[in-house]
Motif scaffolding. Sequence first.
Motif, PDB file in Angstrom:
ATOM      1  N   MET A   1       1.090  -1.239   0.107  1.00  0.00           N
ATOM      2  CA  MET A   1       0.044  -0.074   0.019  1.00  0.00           C
ATOM      3  C   MET A   1       0.907   1.086   0.005  1.00  0.00           C
ATOM      4  SD  MET A   1      -2.552   1.383   2.874  1.00  0.00           S
ATOM      5  CE  MET A   1      -4.136   1.307   2.287  1.00  0.00           C
ATOM      6  N   ASN A   2       0.361   2.261  -0.952  1.00  0.00           N
ATOM      7  CA  ASN A   2       1.192   3.336  -0.976  1.00  0.00           C
ATOM      8  C   ASN A   2       0.256   4.663  -0.175  1.00  0.00           C
ATOM      9  OD1 ASN A   2       3.420   2.522  -2.246  1.00  0.00           O
ATOM     10  ND2 ASN A   2       2.278   2.528  -4.127  1.00  0.00           N
ATOM     11  N   ASN A   3       1.096   5.577   0.558  1.00  0.00           N
ATOM     12  CA  ASN A   3       0.337   6.538   1.178  1.00  0.00           C
ATOM     13  C   ASN A   3       1.039   7.778   0.708  1.00  0.00           C
ATOM     14  OD1 ASN A   3      -1.323   5.154   3.005  1.00  0.00           O
ATOM     15  ND2 ASN A   3       0.509   4.941   4.235  1.00  0.00           N
ATOM     16  N   VAL A   4       0.127   8.966   0.397  1.00  0.00           N
ATOM     17  CA  VAL A   4       0.837  10.037  -0.127  1.00  0.00           C
ATOM     18  C   VAL A   4       1.166  11.147   0.939  1.00  0.00           C
ATOM     19  CG1 VAL A   4       0.129  12.277  -1.190  1.00  0.00           C
ATOM     20  CG2 VAL A   4      -0.742   9.943  -1.967  1.00  0.00           C
ATOM     21  N   VAL A   5       2.623  11.497   0.871  1.00  0.00           N
ATOM     22  CA  VAL A   5       2.932  12.451   1.842  1.00  0.00           C
ATOM     23  C   VAL A   5       2.949  13.916   1.447  1.00  0.00           C
ATOM     24  CG1 VAL A   5       4.793  13.214   3.125  1.00  0.00           C
ATOM     25  CG2 VAL A   5       4.299  10.857   2.885  1.00  0.00           C
ATOM     26  N   MET A   6       2.256  14.912   1.810  1.00  0.00           N
ATOM     27  CA  MET A   6       2.334  16.153   1.237  1.00  0.00           C
ATOM     28  C   MET A   6       2.285  17.230   2.461  1.00  0.00           C
ATOM     29  SD  MET A   6      -0.256  16.705  -2.308  1.00  0.00           S
ATOM     30  CE  MET A   6      -1.615  15.686  -1.583  1.00  0.00           C
ATOM     31  N   LEU A   7       3.500  17.903   2.575  1.00  0.00           N
ATOM     32  CA  LEU A   7       3.764  18.998   3.443  1.00  0.00           C
ATOM     33  C   LEU A   7       3.881  20.323   2.975  1.00  0.00           C
ATOM     34  CD1 LEU A   7       6.139  16.438   5.587  1.00  0.00           C
ATOM     35  CD2 LEU A   7       3.829  17.015   6.038  1.00  0.00           C
ATOM     36  N   ARG A   8       3.588  21.236   3.785  1.00  0.00           N
ATOM     37  CA  ARG A   8       3.993  22.577   3.571  1.00  0.00           C
ATOM     38  C   ARG A   8       4.616  23.023   4.886  1.00  0.00           C
ATOM     39  NH1 ARG A   8       2.238  27.722   4.511  1.00  0.00           N
ATOM     40  NH2 ARG A   8       2.903  29.471   3.116  1.00  0.00           N
ATOM     41  N   ILE A   9       5.903  22.986   4.817  1.00  0.00           N
ATOM     42  CA  ILE A   9       6.992  23.545   6.137  1.00  0.00           C
ATOM     43  C   ILE A   9       7.192  24.878   6.001  1.00  0.00           C
ATOM     44  CG2 ILE A   9       9.013  23.114   7.403  1.00  0.00           C
ATOM     45  CD1 ILE A   9       7.740  20.276   5.126  1.00  0.00           C
ATOM     46  N   VAL A  10       6.640  25.859   7.020  1.00  0.00           N
ATOM     47  CA  VAL A  10       7.258  27.225   7.099  1.00  0.00           C
ATOM     48  C   VAL A  10       8.455  27.311   7.767  1.00  0.00           C
ATOM     49  CG1 VAL A  10       6.549  29.561   8.159  1.00  0.00           C
ATOM     50  CG2 VAL A  10       4.717  27.651   7.248  1.00  0.00           C
ATOM     51  N   LEU A  11       9.514  27.891   7.132  1.00  0.00           N
ATOM     52  CA  LEU A  11      10.722  27.812   7.621  1.00  0.00           C
ATOM     53  C   LEU A  11      10.967  28.932   8.942  1.00  0.00           C
ATOM     54  CD1 LEU A  11      12.551  27.973   4.283  1.00  0.00           C
ATOM     55  CD2 LEU A  11      12.254  25.978   5.954  1.00  0.00           C
ATOM     56  N   ALA A  25      10.127   7.906   3.331  1.00  0.00           N
ATOM     57  CA  ALA A  25       9.185   8.104   2.352  1.00  0.00           C
ATOM     58  C   ALA A  25      10.055   8.527   1.169  1.00  0.00           C
ATOM     59  CB  ALA A  25       8.154   9.176   2.533  1.00  0.00           C
ATOM     60  N   SER A  26       9.540   8.304   0.099  1.00  0.00           N
ATOM     61  CA  SER A  26      10.027   8.722  -1.133  1.00  0.00           C
ATOM     62  C   SER A  26       9.425  10.087  -1.641  1.00  0.00           C
ATOM     63  CB  SER A  26      10.022   7.756  -2.357  1.00  0.00           C
ATOM     64  OG  SER A  26      10.952   6.638  -1.910  1.00  0.00           O
ATOM     65  N   VAL A  27      10.226  11.043  -1.698  1.00  0.00           N
ATOM     66  CA  VAL A  27       9.473  12.438  -1.922  1.00  0.00           C
ATOM     67  C   VAL A  27      10.291  13.166  -3.000  1.00  0.00           C
ATOM     68  CG1 VAL A  27       8.457  12.340   0.376  1.00  0.00           C
ATOM     69  CG2 VAL A  27      10.729  13.478  -0.028  1.00  0.00           C
ATOM     70  N   GLU A  28       9.476  14.337  -3.265  1.00  0.00           N
ATOM     71  CA  GLU A  28      10.041  15.434  -4.166  1.00  0.00           C
ATOM     72  C   GLU A  28      10.188  16.704  -3.099  1.00  0.00           C
ATOM     73  OE1 GLU A  28       8.449  16.134  -7.822  1.00  0.00           O
ATOM     74  OE2 GLU A  28       9.161  14.567  -8.757  1.00  0.00           O
ATOM     75  N   ILE A  29      11.265  17.214  -2.836  1.00  0.00           N
ATOM     76  CA  ILE A  29      11.214  18.338  -1.901  1.00  0.00           C
ATOM     77  C   ILE A  29      11.599  19.695  -2.636  1.00  0.00           C
ATOM     78  CG2 ILE A  29      12.601  19.520  -0.104  1.00  0.00           C
ATOM     79  CD1 ILE A  29      13.164  16.814   1.212  1.00  0.00           C
ATOM     80  N   SER A  30      10.508  20.662  -2.606  1.00  0.00           N
ATOM     81  CA  SER A  30      10.935  21.874  -3.276  1.00  0.00           C
ATOM     82  C   SER A  30      10.896  23.208  -2.541  1.00  0.00           C
ATOM     83  CB  SER A  30       9.692  22.074  -4.232  1.00  0.00           C
ATOM     84  OG  SER A  30       9.706  23.131  -5.019  1.00  0.00           O
ATOM     85  N   ALA A  31      11.958  23.863  -2.886  1.00  0.00           N
ATOM     86  CA  ALA A  31      12.172  25.505  -2.333  1.00  0.00           C
ATOM     87  C   ALA A  31      11.462  26.273  -3.433  1.00  0.00           C
ATOM     88  CB  ALA A  31      13.370  25.778  -2.361  1.00  0.00           C
ATOM     89  N   LEU A  60      14.787   9.279  -2.431  1.00  0.00           N
ATOM     90  CA  LEU A  60      14.157   8.020  -2.273  1.00  0.00           C
ATOM     91  C   LEU A  60      14.535   7.249  -1.045  1.00  0.00           C
ATOM     92  CD1 LEU A  60      15.557   6.627  -5.635  1.00  0.00           C
ATOM     93  CD2 LEU A  60      13.214   7.513  -5.128  1.00  0.00           C
ATOM     94  N   ARG A  61      13.432   6.793  -0.227  1.00  0.00           N
ATOM     95  CA  ARG A  61      13.394   6.326   0.913  1.00  0.00           C
ATOM     96  C   ARG A  61      14.296   6.955   2.129  1.00  0.00           C
ATOM     97  NH1 ARG A  61      13.694   2.725  -2.922  1.00  0.00           N
ATOM     98  NH2 ARG A  61      15.817   2.396  -2.953  1.00  0.00           N
ATOM     99  N   VAL A  62      13.943   8.318   2.259  1.00  0.00           N
ATOM    100  CA  VAL A  62      14.592   8.998   3.288  1.00  0.00           C
ATOM    101  C   VAL A  62      13.820   9.210   4.362  1.00  0.00           C
ATOM    102  CG1 VAL A  62      16.114  10.293   1.615  1.00  0.00           C
ATOM    103  CG2 VAL A  62      13.884  11.334   2.455  1.00  0.00           C
ATOM    104  N   ASP A  63      14.332   9.231   5.585  1.00  0.00           N
ATOM    105  CA  ASP A  63      13.702   9.457   6.796  1.00  0.00           C
ATOM    106  C   ASP A  63      13.646  11.144   6.937  1.00  0.00           C
ATOM    107  OD1 ASP A  63      12.607   9.737   9.361  1.00  0.00           O
ATOM    108  OD2 ASP A  63      13.984   8.385  10.187  1.00  0.00           O
ATOM    109  N   LEU A  64      12.236  11.482   6.773  1.00  0.00           N
ATOM    110  CA  LEU A  64      12.179  12.924   6.915  1.00  0.00           C
ATOM    111  C   LEU A  64      12.280  13.380   8.396  1.00  0.00           C
ATOM    112  CD1 LEU A  64       8.771  13.096   4.932  1.00  0.00           C
ATOM    113  CD2 LEU A  64      11.095  13.454   4.086  1.00  0.00           C
ATOM    114  N   GLY A  65      12.336  12.720   9.316  1.00  0.00           N
ATOM    115  CA  GLY A  65      12.644  13.280  10.708  1.00  0.00           C
ATOM    116  C   GLY A  65      13.880  13.552  10.887  1.00  0.00           C
ATOM    117  N   GLN A  66      14.957  12.967  10.065  1.00  0.00           N
ATOM    118  CA  GLN A  66      16.352  13.185  10.046  1.00  0.00           C
ATOM    119  C   GLN A  66      16.866  14.550   9.340  1.00  0.00           C
ATOM    120  OE1 GLN A  66      18.460  11.440  12.140  1.00  0.00           O
ATOM    121  NE2 GLN A  66      16.608  10.780  12.817  1.00  0.00           N
TER     122      GLN A  66
END
Length: 79
Positions: A1-11, A25-31, A60-66
Amino acid sequence: MNNVVMLRIVLTAAYRPLVSSSMVASVEISAPPGNAGPVFFRGTDGLDVPWTSGEWHSLLRVDLGQIQVKGTPGDVLTV
């Protein structure tokens, strides 16, 4: 099962993790191009790794908490 991760982080001016606990998760991170300044990621050596406005990368497969980021207060990072 795949889950979607979508976040908006205010710096903030201080480093903080992308998420508060471990999340692999495997994600695309954008500034987004509308940011006033660069986004700084804390490198594995502890030094700043700047991303310019408009820069994005697939991870790919990174721990977003780190992953820790900081930048111009009010700018954002999207995941």
